[in-house]
Structures are given as C-alpha cells and as structure tokens.
Design a protein around this motif. Structure first.
Motif, mmCIF file in Angstrom:
data_model
loop_
_atom_site.group_PDB
_atom_site.id
_atom_site.type_symbol
_atom_site.label_atom_id
_atom_site.label_comp_id
_atom_site.label_asym_id
_atom_site.label_seq_id
_atom_site.Cartn_x
_atom_site.Cartn_y
_atom_site.Cartn_z
ATOM 1 N N LEU A 89 7.994 6.938 12.206
ATOM 2 C CA LEU A 89 8.137 7.043 10.748
ATOM 3 C C LEU A 89 6.841 6.629 10.045
ATOM 4 C CD1 LEU A 89 11.737 5.732 9.949
ATOM 5 C CD2 LEU A 89 10.818 8.024 9.563
ATOM 6 N N ASP A 90 6.219 5.563 10.547
ATOM 7 C CA ASP A 90 4.973 5.097 9.933
ATOM 8 C C ASP A 90 3.882 6.157 10.047
ATOM 9 O OD1 ASP A 90 5.900 2.694 9.029
ATOM 10 O OD2 ASP A 90 5.189 1.525 10.734
ATOM 11 N N LEU A 91 3.838 6.797 11.199
ATOM 12 C CA LEU A 91 2.821 7.827 11.396
ATOM 13 C C LEU A 91 3.022 8.973 10.406
ATOM 14 C CD1 LEU A 91 0.477 8.996 12.861
ATOM 15 C CD2 LEU A 91 1.971 9.640 14.751
ATOM 16 N N LEU A 92 4.260 9.391 10.253
ATOM 17 C CA LEU A 92 4.536 10.471 9.295
ATOM 18 C C LEU A 92 4.213 10.012 7.874
ATOM 19 C CD1 LEU A 92 7.853 11.805 10.851
ATOM 20 C CD2 LEU A 92 5.628 12.931 10.851
ATOM 21 N N ARG A 93 4.510 8.770 7.594
ATOM 22 C CA ARG A 93 4.212 8.258 6.258
ATOM 23 C C ARG A 93 2.706 8.219 6.029
ATOM 24 N NH1 ARG A 93 7.353 5.714 1.668
ATOM 25 N NH2 ARG A 93 8.920 5.247 3.255
ATOM 26 N N THR A 94 1.969 7.891 7.061
ATOM 27 C CA THR A 94 0.503 7.880 6.949
ATOM 28 C C THR A 94 -0.026 9.281 6.665
ATOM 29 O OG1 THR A 94 0.353 6.030 8.502
ATOM 30 C CG2 THR A 94 -1.629 7.337 8.165
ATOM 31 N N ILE A 95 0.517 10.245 7.396
ATOM 32 C CA ILE A 95 0.102 11.629 7.161
ATOM 33 C C ILE A 95 0.372 11.998 5.710
ATOM 34 C CG2 ILE A 95 0.663 14.036 7.706
ATOM 35 C CD1 ILE A 95 1.327 13.033 10.584
ATOM 36 N N LEU A 96 1.531 11.592 5.237
ATOM 37 C CA LEU A 96 1.917 11.880 3.850
ATOM 38 C C LEU A 96 0.968 11.200 2.875
ATOM 39 C CD1 LEU A 96 3.863 12.896 1.693
ATOM 40 C CD2 LEU A 96 5.307 10.920 2.169
#
Lengths: 117, 117
Positions: A89-96
């Motif tokens: 989830l953190d990785l996706l949030r970072t991408i976002l």
DNA sequence: GAACTATATGTAAATATCCGAATACACTTA
DNA sequence: TAAGTGTATTCGGATATTTACATATAGTTC
C-alpha cells in the motif's frame, strides 16, 4: 502468454487481493491495524462508521486473507495477516504522491509562465 | 484518526489505483507491458480478448494513471506509467504465494498425520 | 478525399458492490 | 437461563462494472 489454468487461478486470487484494497474505508482500516490489533467497536469509532459497515468491510478483508480476526473473551481482535500488505500500500501511495507532485509542479510552471507572459 | 478532506481525497485516489489493479485481465496486461510497450492489437492477441474489451481495460488503466499510451504513426503504444507498479504487484503476488504455500504445507501435514494414524 | 487500419465508444444485459436499517447471532457474566 | 455487550448477517435499493456486439472515430496512405 502462458494461459495455463494455474496462472489463470492465481491471477484471479491476485486480483482478489487488489480488490480487497480497492476501497478507501478498507485502506484506512488496514492502516489503522498497523500498530496493534483492534476490535470491531474500536475500528468503528476510529473510522466513524456504522458498526455493520465495519463488519462488512472486515469480512471482505478476511475473505481476501488481508486480516485475521481472533476472539479474546468478549472481543474479536483484528490484525494484519501480513505486514507486507502495508508495504505494498505504501508503495502505491508513493507512486500516487509522485504523480500528484509532478502534476503540481506542472501547475507551478504553468502559473509562472503565465506571469512571464 | 485524521479525517481531513485531503486524506479523504488521497485515500480515494489510493483506492482508485488498487481498483485499477483489481481485475485479472488488467493484471495480465500490466505484466505484458513490463518489457516493452505494446499496441492494442498486440495486447488483444496476446491476451486473447476481443479488441473492444482490450480498449476498455486500457482506458481504466489510463484513468488510474497506471499506463500511458502514445501514438506512433498508425499505432498507439501503451507502456507502464511507473515501473514500481510491477513491484507492488509482485509484492502482493509474493504474499499470495506464501499463503498458498503455507496452506499446501498444512495439507501435507494433514496427509502425513492421516498416514500415521 | 476515399479507402484502410487501428483504436475507442454506445448500448444493453448480466453481475457485482455499497450502504443503511433492522435484526440475528455469539459469547460472557450475573 | 436471562440480561447485556460485541459482532455478523439479511434485506432493499441505488449505483457501478463487465462483456459482447455493433458502430463510430482518428489517423494514415494512396
């Protein structure tokens, strides 16, 4: 492309996990469980939801193997089934965030260009 | 819990990204784009889909910022918007595999226990 | 501009999702 | 066993998603 039944099935489970993550309430729930297990009422109050809604989302998270609930006396404590879910989830949030930052910088440039013109 | 409008909005975008990943066809599409950009017909054949279905899924991936399409002459080549999307998918797949392996080992034990008894 | 190819969209039907309100169930304690 | 508290399920309606088929659009080439 390998279209073996196995890949097919695993990919559906893969999509199922993503589907478990694909709701703002459930994302907030998972982050709420990072530090310690919580019971339903606790989550209900923290997320400011009707209790049945909390239970329904927890059921989905359970079905996708994202959380585990264990009864202790009167309460059922829910916890993350795997800490790496938060990593994902953190990785996706970072991408976002990177995307939002990039867009913001475009607006910045646009504004300063307008001022120049 | 911080219920600021900003968190709310970002969490919805976060969920939106997950939703983009929450379909087996789209997951296969993203993995099909790992090595090189591909056009719609290419993906259509690779994934063995009707062409409109391919286009529709690509639209969703585009809307969630997961892929980028660029026209080159007659074709529109789609590519991953961010390589880290695959990292996130791989991580989730690893979590899934570990779970499946664990379950398989339970069945193993169950079988050998049965034999012992 | 006409023919052609690649890609996207409209539509409709089937299916799934989300929520609120009411209610049912489970466990504990007296 | 009854009362009480915590958790889950059911039902209804509103909304969204997915797919196939047909068709439209966009860009290219002659």
């Amino acid at each position: 492309m390998n279209k073996s039944p196995l890949l097919q099935e695993v990919t559906e489970l893969h999509a199922g996990i993503c589907n478990g993550l694909a709701d703002p309430t459930r994302i907030l729930m998972l982050y709420a469980l990072v530090d310690e297990p919580r019971n339903v009422n606790d989550l209900t109050e923290t997320l400011n939801l009707p209790q049945p809604t909390t239970s329904r989302h927890l059921k989905i998270l359970r079905q996708q193997g994202l959380v585990i609930g264990e009864r202790e006396g009167l309460y059922i404590y829910y916890r993350l089934a795997d800490k790496r879910i938060i990593e994902a989830l953190d990785l996706l949030r970072t991408i976002l965030n990177d995307r939002l930052t990039y867009r913001a910088s475009l607006v910045e440039n646009q504004n300063s260009n307008q001022k120049q013109e």
